[in-house]
Every structure is written in structure tokens, then in C-alpha cells.
Motif scaffolding. Sequence first.
Motif: not given
Lengths: 524, 223
Positions: A84-88
Motif C-alpha cells: 500500500a505504501i509503495d502504491e501511495n
Amino acid sequence: MRSTTFTRLNAAVILIIVLGLGTVSISGLYAARWWDDRVRLSNKSYHEHLLLENNLFRLFKRYEDGLLIGESVSGVDVRALETAIDENIANIRAIIEAEIALVGEEELEEIAFLDRMETEIDMVVTRLATLATTETDQDRKSQLIEVLARRIEGRLADLFAEALAEEIEEMEETEVAAAAFRRQSLMLSVVFLATAIACLVASFVQYNRMIRLPLSRLTTYLGTLREGNYSKPTQLGGATEFQELEEVMSKMATTLAEREATREEQRAELARRVDLRTAELQVMINRLELGEDNRKRLLADISHELRTPLTIILGEAEVALRRGDKLPPHSADALARIRDSALHTNQIVDDLLTIARQEAGALRLDRQQIDLRQLLQDAAEMFPHDIQLTLPDDVSMAPVDAVRLRQAILAIFQNAQRYGGSTITAKLYHAQTGYQIAVEDDGPGMPESERLRAFERFYRGTNAGDPGIDGTGLGLPVVQSIVQAHGGSVALDPAALGGLRVTLTLPRGPLKPAADAPAPVRQA
Amino acid sequence: MNILLIEDQQRVADFIRMGLGAEGWSVDHVLNGEVGLNRAEATSYDVILLDLMLPSIQGQDVCRMLRSRGITTPILMLSALDAPEEKVEGLRLGADDYLTKPFNFDELIARIEALFRRAKGYALQESAPLIELGAISFDRGSMRVTLDGVEVALSKKERDLLYFFMSNIGRVMSRERILNAVWGVNTDPMTNVVDVYIGRLRRKLGSEGGRIVTLRNVGYRMS
């Protein structure tokens, strides 16, 4: 300025204003979208940053909780958070790139900023992961976490705060810019409108000055020209065409004035000539009238002059004959012949006077209402020869001079007997226009060539015989004079009996007698 | 009879004087109106013959002046002017008769006689109802003519002619005079109608027809 130029100018101005307003509208639309996109992207970025922050804290909390509890932290949820963080981060990057595409190179530093944030986050996440997997004691771990926490709450938090503040600032900037842009657009629109109105008013005024007023002045000017007033100068003013028109019109007015002057001259000349001619005609008329008076006086003088010697001749002869028993027979015969000749001459004088007076319109008739039947009967009785009379049953009253008309009828009877045959008929008709008296004989008649000349004075036909004491050659002319003086006419035609037919036509009603007519009737 | 002749043309006056003189009348001739006026005032005449075309005073004025001076003598006007208005004017001014030149001498004599008789108030022979001459009897009332009591059929003109003769028994009348009196016409070529009618009348009168005598170059007379 030419009116076409003026019109074109107006058109251009209108075009400019329309284009301007159009441009303003369209650019406004586009700008609005741009601002919208900007704001939207800022919003998205803000939102994404919050998500990132949230995910990071959840991840840290997870690790912290795991560490404190002493569980190994791994598993799907960690991995999901990391993803998710990478996505963000990827999203934020995409947003920033979109912003760069929209705004320009100024956002590049945001990429750099993001990179820094990413680096920091990576480091923190890696440390956390490493920490979770290393075999160290709890206290050391809690100390390290403590340091990390401080780091996260410090640096990362600052970064985040900065990023977020940055986004808010951007949004606010955008708002301001948008507002400024709107104000600008509004002002431009107002300016355009004001210009448009001003131009309209100016154009209207100009139109008035250049076209409408000159036109009305032109109409007035044409009015004065129509009245024939060519001298008034005119100021049309207005567009160049009107100036040109003015020139043309003034030239036209000059020409018209000249032509009018010429015509006036010609008219005056004509009037002069007419007056001259009238004066000449008047002189001629006076001379003619004088001549006419002279002629009438001449007639009267002739009558007197001729009658006096005739009276003497006749008187002497008659007086001598009264003592006829004392005269030798030859002398008596001679005197008788002299007397008869004098009477014959007197008859000619009377006939000539009758004819001449009628021609001059001066033959006086003693008109009474007479029954023509009675008149014919008297004439027939008077005449020594037999006349076969045919009279109508109707009363045949007419205003005639009995003596003169009888004279005419007797003259016709005389001719019929002298030049015609033994049978003489006389008929009275009622005709449409009046009465007709037709006398016919059964003699040799009169050929057409002679009939045409019969009314000439002293003309005697081929069967006239000796122009002796009998005929005067004035019989028919006298008849014509008398009949014409009555307003009638005489006609000669071949008779059914073979001889000559003489027709008298007399008008019926109360007519102005021909003797009163002002213009003399000229005979051929 | 005394006649005053006012005529400016000597030659006209000559034959008038001669002719009237032959009738046994005396004629005084003056050449203009003024003298005429004086003469008329000074002397009494039976008839005045007045020519219209006179020098100095016009004939009409002479006529007017004669009348205004109380001269009642009958005036016979002579004139070459034949317009009816002149005639009417002349009669209006006081003339008693009017004769146009050239005139028939018999006519002149007849008219002078008529004027004379009228002035003298003589009863005219014409007023007698019955005129008789020999076997001829003319009844003026019924206009019947009888010959020895037998009625003779005459046309109107024949009757007028007979009447004229019987009113002028013994007098010579020219054809012009007869034409004028009976037919009211004076046209020259018409005078032979007189001859024709006299012929007819003579035949109808039978033996009495011989009373009408032809005088060569002069005229007729009934005796």
C-alpha cells in the motif's frame, strides 16, 4: 470618410469586440478547467499523502505492537501495508507528474521532495523490517524502536507536514490565481462591453452625422430644386460619397439653372414673336374688316350709282311711251326695247346685289312663319305654265321670307320651262332636317360637268340658246343665295323624268338667320 | 294737282316732271332739302315727292322736319335703297308711301293718285259693293262674277286681275303695274304671266273680253 469605410470600421469594431468577448469566454472556460484540474490534483495529492501517512503509522504500530508482544512480525498484513505504501508513493509520483504536465517545471522540486520522502520511508521500513527479524533482546529493540519512533515522529512527520502544507499552499495559490483570473476575465468583459456600448453610441452618432442627416439635407435640397430654385447652395456634410454627391448636385443645379435661363429667354423670344405676329394679324384683320366695310359701302354705292341711271333710262322711255300715239311706230318699238333692257339690267343689278349681300352675310330676310304649301301653290299659280304639285297633308310651317323664297321657286320654274321639258313637277317633302322642295322636268337634263358649274355667275349651259333678253345667267346663283341665306342648300341631280331635278333644302326650326352670321360664307 | 319734287339728280327730275306734266299736273322741282323745306312751308302742295339720297340734309331728316313743322301734305319717298328697314324707317318718320328706284312710271302715278285721294278724303271706288261694266258684274261681297247674270268661273288670280281692271276703268296700266298690284311682284322676267292671264280672262269674258285693250309697248286698258 467614406461611408463604406465607416461601415467597414464599424464592422471591424464589432468583429473585434465579438472576437474579444469570445476569446474571453473561451479562455475563461479553458482556464477554469485548468484551475479545476489543479485543485483536483492538489486534493488528490493531499489525500494520497494522508493515506501514506496513515499506512506508515499503521505499519509502525504493527511492528511496535509485534515487538512489544514478542511476536515475529511478518505476514500478509505487513506485506499489504508495504504494498500500500509503495502504491501511495507511486500515486503521489503520478500525481506530481500530472501536475508537472499541467503546470510546468516548477513541480520538479516536488519530485525531489518526494524522492527524499521515499528514501526516508524506505529507510524506516527497512529498519523496521530488520528490527523485527533480528534476534536481539527486547530492551534493545524497544530502544531502537524508540529512536525510530522519534525519527518517524520527527523527521518523517515534518516531511509529511511539509508536503501537506505544500499541497494546501498550492490549493490556496490556485484559488487565488483562479479568483484573480476570474476578476481579470470579468474586467476584460466589462471593458469589452463598455467599448462595445461606446462604439455603438459613437457609431450611431457618426451614422447620424455621416448618413442620415446628409440624406435628409439631400431630400430638402432636391425639394428646392424641384421648385425651380437652383441658386441655393447646399452643405450636405457627411460621408465622402455625400461630398461627391454634393459636387455633382451643385453642378446639376448650375446646369439646370442655365437651361432654365435659356428656356426663359426662348420663351420670352417666342412670346415676343407671337405678339409680333398677333399684331401683324390684327393689322391684317383690321385691313380685312376695313376692306369688308368698304365692300359693303361699295355695294351700297354701286346700287345707288347704277340705279340712278337705270331710273333715268326707264323713266324717260316710259314717259315717252305714254305718248305712244304721237310716236312713229319704229320709235315706239325702240323705246319699248330700251325700257325692257333697262328693266332687264335692273334685274341683273338686283340679282347681283342679292348674291353679293348674301356672300357678305348681309342679306336681310323678312322672315315670317309661312306654310310652305301655300307658298308653293302661290308660285305655281303665278307661273304661266302648268306645274304639277305634290304637297303633303301635314302643315309645313317654316320661318321664311315669302317674297324671296317665291322669287327663288319662280326662278327654278323659269329655268325648268326655258331649258327643260314641258312637264314640270314640284314636290314638297318633310325631311329629317327640315323641308325639301324638289322641282323636276322631263327635258334633256343637265350633264354632270355643267351641274358642277351651274352656280357660277353668268354661267349658261349648252342648251341655253341665245343669251338674249330672257336669261341673265344669274338664276341659279340667286336661288342659291336666297336659300343659303335661309340656312338651307340647293342640289342638282338627274331627274327620274329624264331632265333636271333641283332640290331645295330648308331648315325647319327657329334658326339664327345666315344674314346675322359674323363670318361670310365664301363661295367657290 | 300741285306736286313738290325734292330730287338732287337733274336728269331724274326731268323725266318725272315731263311724265307728271303729261298727266296734267304741275310739278315744282327743288334740288335740296333745305330749299324744299322752305318751299313746302311757303306753298301748299297736294303731294311731296322726296328723294332720300340728298346732299346736305338727308331725306329722312327732311321728312321729319316737314312733319315737325306741321306740314301734313302726303309724302312719297323715292329711294334706290331697297332694304325693308329703310322703308319701315321712312314710313315711321312720317312718309305716307315709299317707292324704290327704278320704278314703274304707272306705279308712280297710281300712288300719287292714291295719296291725293286719301288726303282729300274721297271715298274710294273700291268701297262700292257691286261693280258693273257692261254685262260684267262683280260682287265684292260674295266675290262672284257674272256675265249677263250667268256666273263665270274664274281662278283667284283671274278674279283679282278683273277686279284691278274694273277699279281702274279707262286707265292705262303697264304690265309691271299690273304684276305688282295683282301678284305683288316686280320681277322683270315674270311680266309675261300678265299677258297669259289677260288672255285667259279675255276668253272667259267672251264678248266683253274686248273691253281689255292692249296698247302696244305701253300696257293694257279696260274701257
